[in-house]
Scaffold this motif. Structure first.
Motif, PDB file in Angstrom:
ATOM      1  N   GLY B 514       0.799  -1.230   0.000  1.00 54.82           N
ATOM      2  CA  GLY B 514       0.000   0.000   0.000  1.00 54.82           C
ATOM      3  C   GLY B 514       0.826   1.272   0.000  1.00 54.82           C
ATOM      4  N   PHE B 515       2.130   1.143  -0.175  1.00 51.96           N
ATOM      5  CA  PHE B 515       2.991   2.343  -0.165  1.00 51.96           C
ATOM      6  C   PHE B 515       3.380   2.681  -1.598  1.00 51.96           C
ATOM      7  CE2 PHE B 515       7.635   3.634   0.314  1.00 51.96           C
ATOM      8  CZ  PHE B 515       7.340   4.982   0.401  1.00 51.96           C
ATOM      9  N   ILE B 516       4.356   1.985  -2.119  1.00 48.34           N
ATOM     10  CA  ILE B 516       4.610   2.051  -3.553  1.00 48.34           C
ATOM     11  C   ILE B 516       4.862   0.619  -3.996  1.00 48.34           C
ATOM     12  CG2 ILE B 516       5.512   4.400  -3.866  1.00 48.34           C
ATOM     13  CD1 ILE B 516       8.298   3.234  -3.522  1.00 48.34           C
ATOM     14  N   TYR B 517       4.802   0.394  -5.272  1.00 46.23           N
ATOM     15  CA  TYR B 517       5.002  -0.958  -5.776  1.00 46.23           C
ATOM     16  C   TYR B 517       6.511  -1.178  -5.848  1.00 46.23           C
ATOM     17  CZ  TYR B 517       3.676  -5.086  -8.473  1.00 46.23           C
ATOM     18  OH  TYR B 517       3.463  -6.374  -8.898  1.00 46.23           O
ATOM     19  N   LEU B 518       7.030  -1.967  -4.879  1.00 47.79           N
ATOM     20  CA  LEU B 518       8.488  -2.054  -4.746  1.00 47.79           C
ATOM     21  C   LEU B 518       9.152  -2.570  -6.010  1.00 47.79           C
ATOM     22  CD1 LEU B 518       9.222  -3.238  -1.105  1.00 47.79           C
ATOM     23  CD2 LEU B 518       9.061  -0.941  -2.043  1.00 47.79           C
ATOM     24  N   LYS B 519       8.483  -3.503  -6.686  1.00 47.94           N
ATOM     25  CA  LYS B 519       9.093  -4.083  -7.878  1.00 47.94           C
ATOM     26  C   LYS B 519       9.419  -3.021  -8.919  1.00 47.94           C
ATOM     27  CE  LYS B 519       7.377  -8.783  -7.550  1.00 47.94           C
ATOM     28  NZ  LYS B 519       6.277  -9.675  -7.907  1.00 47.94           N
ATOM     29  N   GLU B 520       8.655  -1.951  -8.908  1.00 44.95           N
ATOM     30  CA  GLU B 520       8.896  -0.880  -9.882  1.00 44.95           C
ATOM     31  C   GLU B 520       9.743   0.238  -9.305  1.00 44.95           C
ATOM     32  OE1 GLU B 520       4.978   0.289 -10.999  1.00 44.95           O
ATOM     33  OE2 GLU B 520       4.663  -1.476 -12.280  1.00 44.95           O
ATOM     34  N   ASN B 521      10.221   0.044  -8.101  1.00 43.27           N
ATOM     35  CA  ASN B 521      10.996   1.091  -7.447  1.00 43.27           C
ATOM     36  C   ASN B 521      12.271   0.504  -6.838  1.00 43.27           C
ATOM     37  OD1 ASN B 521       9.305   3.798  -7.366  1.00 43.27           O
ATOM     38  ND2 ASN B 521       7.869   2.098  -7.182  1.00 43.27           N
ATOM     39  N   GLU B 526      16.986  -0.136  -2.905  1.00 38.53           N
ATOM     40  CA  GLU B 526      18.431  -0.270  -2.684  1.00 38.53           C
ATOM     41  C   GLU B 526      18.943   0.871  -1.807  1.00 38.53           C
ATOM     42  OE1 GLU B 526      20.487  -2.688  -2.829  1.00 38.53           O
ATOM     43  OE2 GLU B 526      18.601  -3.639  -3.408  1.00 38.53           O
ATOM     44  N   ASP B 527      18.471   2.049  -2.107  1.00 40.24           N
ATOM     45  CA  ASP B 527      18.812   3.236  -1.331  1.00 40.24           C
ATOM     46  C   ASP B 527      18.444   3.051   0.136  1.00 40.24           C
ATOM     47  OD1 ASP B 527      19.980   5.661  -1.540  1.00 40.24           O
ATOM     48  OD2 ASP B 527      18.316   6.666  -2.544  1.00 40.24           O
ATOM     49  N   LEU B 528      17.255   2.477   0.330  1.00 34.82           N
ATOM     50  CA  LEU B 528      16.725   2.238   1.669  1.00 34.82           C
ATOM     51  C   LEU B 528      17.622   1.242   2.414  1.00 34.82           C
ATOM     52  CD1 LEU B 528      14.301   2.977   3.368  1.00 34.82           C
ATOM     53  CD2 LEU B 528      12.987   1.183   2.250  1.00 34.82           C
ATOM     54  N   ARG B 529      17.976   0.160   1.732  1.00 38.77           N
ATOM     55  CA  ARG B 529      18.841  -0.863   2.354  1.00 38.77           C
ATOM     56  C   ARG B 529      20.163  -0.242   2.795  1.00 38.77           C
ATOM     57  NH1 ARG B 529      17.126  -5.122  -1.352  1.00 38.77           N
ATOM     58  NH2 ARG B 529      15.619  -6.371  -0.169  1.00 38.77           N
ATOM     59  N   LYS B 530      20.720   0.561   1.890  1.00 40.00           N
ATOM     60  CA  LYS B 530      22.009   1.179   2.184  1.00 40.00           C
ATOM     61  C   LYS B 530      21.893   2.034   3.453  1.00 40.00           C
ATOM     62  CE  LYS B 530      23.984   2.705  -1.630  1.00 40.00           C
ATOM     63  NZ  LYS B 530      24.134   3.814  -2.610  1.00 40.00           N
ATOM     64  N   ARG B 531      20.813   2.799   3.513  1.00 42.08           N
ATOM     65  CA  ARG B 531      20.596   3.673   4.651  1.00 42.08           C
ATOM     66  C   ARG B 531      20.475   2.893   5.953  1.00 42.08           C
ATOM     67  NH1 ARG B 531      19.256   9.262   4.374  1.00 42.08           N
ATOM     68  NH2 ARG B 531      20.284   9.603   2.383  1.00 42.08           N
TER      69      ARG B 531
END
Lengths: 579, 579
Positions: B514-521, B526-531
């Motif tokens: 319900g946030f964004i479609y992760l597969k398309e983002n 990756e940015d999030l993981r790095k953070r």
């Protein structure tokens, strides 16, 4: 009033060679709405002839129950984007958000064509554009009511004044190779206090031209009767002013500028000062004042900070929030969150707007809270203090009768409204069903001299949703999840397994939101953990971990278990962590 | 009509010793509504005198926008539960769900007192009880209109007939030590086709008794005018029958039994057969037919299976779903999911109901789809084919004038409606504000001979929500989460750390719905993981893992990061797994 001053045609530099392979008598103008035909809002349409496209309006639509969390919906402009070289103009009929709100999002994509519109509309569009610093600079062609412009080789457009709820609104007569097509945008018929229709000469003049097709809004087509005269609205509001002894708080839309002008005039008459709360209300009034469209005496408008220095019977507060919108001024006043104003006993609160479908409940909360706090309430169901800007049946009949088009094309509004509108034209103008085509968003209507055919080709018209910074990135998957989460919540189950043995390295972690309050349901959680251990324990040890298999199994069986226990179906999100 | 046949008093075996410490002239009857005063629905109220309590109705309320996913809301009966020995009776005024729907959930808790009601109400209650096999057996005391019963030592009750939309509805005159208290339940005034009010002798007789307090519903108190005569509704429906050449589909509430009886009568007149779709519609009609309240000729009702054997002009289909309810017959017909019936060109569809606030959008979908499929639509905004069961202002005025109470207590409906109702009584009966007390749910009104005082004591009245098998286990926390999830969705972040080193054992897992479609983002993920890795990397290695600290940090900083990137605020659910 239409002045027949033909301006020097504004010929754009783009190629405008007529396609010679289209024989003249098979000429076709293609009409298509990209929004506004299956909803209220998101109004946008275009006319296409050869390689020339003229678009009209680019509005937004507010979210619905089925699109939770999004900010708003804008028209899908893929068709125009692919042909952006052909888009010669965007005509804007008036400055309401459902007609201009999408401009910052779409202009660059459709090639940033010049915007043909009136002065006030330009200012409203520019105001909105300020919120989008990265949007491109817009090019305006200011037109006046009564003016005619040659927009491209094949589209000459005459602009005429219409009666709506905001000044400077215009309709268009598109003079095309196929014939003249008339679209007034949103409109109603104005009546004087005696019930005589006003400014009928505009329609009379249009009727004298041979009109090929008439595209009329359907928003009011399922309402009987005719528009309430704005003069009566004035009289009724004045009556309330006359008898009010305390402060008067008027809540309405910030874009209902003609109403606001009337109220300010009445306030001046009754020697009251005007205080304005709400950014949009303030800037909109400033814009019309700067343009000279609203004559306000010096000293009438007083800064809101000073409201408490004035006696109650000298105060009129104009504010937004008549729909019970959560962040609008009126709601903040009622919730005690407004810096300067709270409702007190003896305040008169005038809600000068109708209730937009879907807002019934929040308006009820508004009424309840104002009454509880001692306010004296007047709303449009009690007295005639609001008149809609959309023509009901009798208004539609008057203008269709005067214009006498060959084809009558209902636009704006849900299918049922457009169907009613088509019915009216069939009954009243004796048109045949094929002369009153009902098209949907994205359907392309091919208009030739003597026919109106729905093409097999369609322009994409699915919702483009704006949510925060994202435009179009919230799709059906995300919305479906939001709807599901809102109904039964979710349960995340994390199984941490030894990648070699497939055994649990720790007790399964369970997180849940919107399902049941886990802290108060320890037994169910323990039961759930046991079940998960059993489930995974049943997998033979020598087997490799198949995370997908385990996840599917958990989703199915834990889902079933929880349904059995609670008769609810939360979203189950299984996670297998292999360490 | 009230027959003054006083029945033998039904004295219950419970102790009914009058408390001698209350002096007679300070006698107080306590009135309290447990629901229905700040909503439409969930109607329940009680009167208390010493150790005697008489309750009236126990209805349910349908969920609201702010209570997503729940099935319905029932009255909070904690006050009665604590005094269940004192509850001598539950009186049921009529068989609609907003007055009987909570019975299966609450009867045991309030001591399963006898239910005083009429025959039809009993059958409606029993029908509903069948869905709750574990609910206790109910004890009924069947009363007739005009009958009087001694319910307990201090409460004698006279039952009188009222006009509503369902047969056998009754009002009560409670004869108490303080005075007579009248509550008609839901009601309206019936008019004949000429506009003469009917059955006024009931009210006249009540007016001849000295009435202490009159508790009148407020649902229609903000509507001007008077009830539309059901005779006119009949005439209008008959007109449609007369001109319809195809099938007639009538959608209405299954509990609008008087309307259904009229329609069946008209169908018989026009030689059409009745087919019924919808379980509740079928059983309700069966119940009234069995009781002899609806006279239907043999052969009029035909099993639905056979509908396609009959010619179109002999068919009337009665079905539920006039509000656009997702699972009702009409919706299934429109969606092509109905076994026997689809809309075809030439079908006449009569929506004989008003639109319940909140259902505007789904009714619009209904109208759109029927029109698209070729149905000819009549709804109550187009023709007079529905009359509400709730008295508007003129009806209220007629009865308040006849009853002439000392105190006028507005019940049922939102605050604004009750405020309007109180205003009416002040204007029309010249009562003072203190004689028209506006009380909220849970407030206890102490009625003595000459005063009506709101007590400081309150009965709990917060929502009790039913969701699946759970009654009351969905509270504000769960609802708040559901609402939040529906707006921006959620992101689960799982950090799997080595419990000794505090280092990541694997890349952080991220799940989002319900946030964004992760597969398309992928980039954002990756940015999030790095953070996340950076965040945790910053914690000194020698430090013990403080899971709460890490979680708070992730929630704050990842929340901020996502807001910066998207201007959305999904719910962040951090999980730290230590292995």
């Amino acid at each position: 009033m239409i002045h027949k001053t033909i301006n020097k045609p504004v010929i754009r530099t783009r190629t405008m060679v007529r396609k010679n392979n289209i024989p003249k008598d098979n000429d076709v103008v293609r009409f298509c709405a990209l929004g506004g035909l299956e909803e209220i809002g998101r109004n946008m349409m275009f006319f296409e002839y050869g390689d020339e496209i003229v678009a009209i309006d680019a509005g937004l639509q507010f979210p619905e129950e089925t699109t939770p969390g999004i900010d708003f919906i804008i028209p899908n402009i893929s068709y125009l984007e692919a042909k952006k070289k052909n888009v010669r103009a965007l005509i804007v009929t008036h400055g309401h958000l459902d007609h201009i709100g999408a401009i910052p999002y779409i202009m660059e994509k459709i090639g940033n064509p010049p915007i043909y519109t009136t002065l006030l509309n330009k200012e409203m569009i520019k105001r909105r554009q300020e919120d989008f610093p990265n949007a491109p600079k817009l090019e305006f062609e200011i037109v006046k009511r009564g003016e005619t412009r040659q927009i491209s080789e094949n589209f000459k457009v005459e602009f005429f004044g219409t009666a709506h709820t905001i000044p400077d609104s215009i309709g268009v007569i598109l003079d095309t190779p196929v014939g003249k097509m008339v679209h007034p945008g949103d409109f109603r018929v104005d009546y004087d206090a005696e019930g005589n229709p006003q400014d009928m000469d505009v329609w009379e003049k249009i009727g004298k031209q041979k009109i090929h097709s008439f595209l009329l809004e359907s928003t009011g087509a399922d309402k009987e009767g005719r528009s309430l005269s704005e003069r009566i609205v004035e009289v009724e509001i004045e009556k309330i002013f006359k008898k009010s002894e305390g402060r008067i708080i008027v809540a309405t839309f910030s874009s209902l500028l003609e109403r606001l002008a009337e109220i300010i005039k009445i306030a001046e008459k009754y020697n009251r000062k005007i205080f304005i709360s709400g950014y949009s209300m303030k800037t909109n009034i400033q814009i019309v004042q700067n343009l000279g469209y609203m004559k306000i005496k010096e000293g009438t408008i007083i800064p809101l900070d000073e409201i408490n220095k004035y006696k109650d019977d000298r105060v009129v507060l104009l504010c937004t929030g008549a729909q019970g919108e959560a962040n609008a001024s009126l709601m903040r006043i009622i919730n005690g969150e407004h810096k300067q104003v709270q409702i007190k006993k003896g305040d008169t609160v005038i809600l000068s707007s109708s209730v937009v479908p879907g807002n019934e409940r929040s308006v009820q909360v508004l009424l309840d809270d104002i009454a509880r706090q001692g306010g004296i309430i007047y709303h449009s169901k009690m007295v005639d203090i609001h008149s809609s800007g959309h023509a009901p049946q009798e208004d539609l009949k008057i203008v269709m009768k005067m214009v006498k088009p060959k084809f009558y094309i209902p636009v704006h509004g849900y299918y049922f409204m457009r169907w009613r509108n088509a019915q009216l034209a069939q009954e009243f103008l004796k048109l045949k069903p094929e002369e009153t085509p009902i098209v949907d968003n994205g359907q392309i209507l091919e208009l030739s001299k003597n026919s109106a055919q729905i093409s097999e080709e369609m322009a994409p018209s699915y919702y483009v949703m704006v949510d925060g910074l994202g435009v179009g990135d919230v799709g059906e998957v995300v919305l479906r999840d939001r709807r599901a989460l809102s109904q039964e919540g979710m349960v995340v189950i994390i199984a941490t397994l030894d990648r070699h043995t497939g055994q649990f390295l720790k007790n399964p972690d369970i997180i849940s939101r919107g399902f049941i309050y886990l802290k108060e349901n320890k037994e169910l959680v323990e039961d759930l953990r046991k079940r998960i251990r059993n489930l995974i324990g049943r997998i033979p040890r020598h087997q490799q971990i198949d995370a997908d298999y385990i996840k599917t199994m958990m989703r199915d069986q834990i889902g079933q278990f929880l349904y059995m226990k609670t008769k609810r179906r939360p979203m189950i999100l299984p996670v297998v962590i292999e360490v």
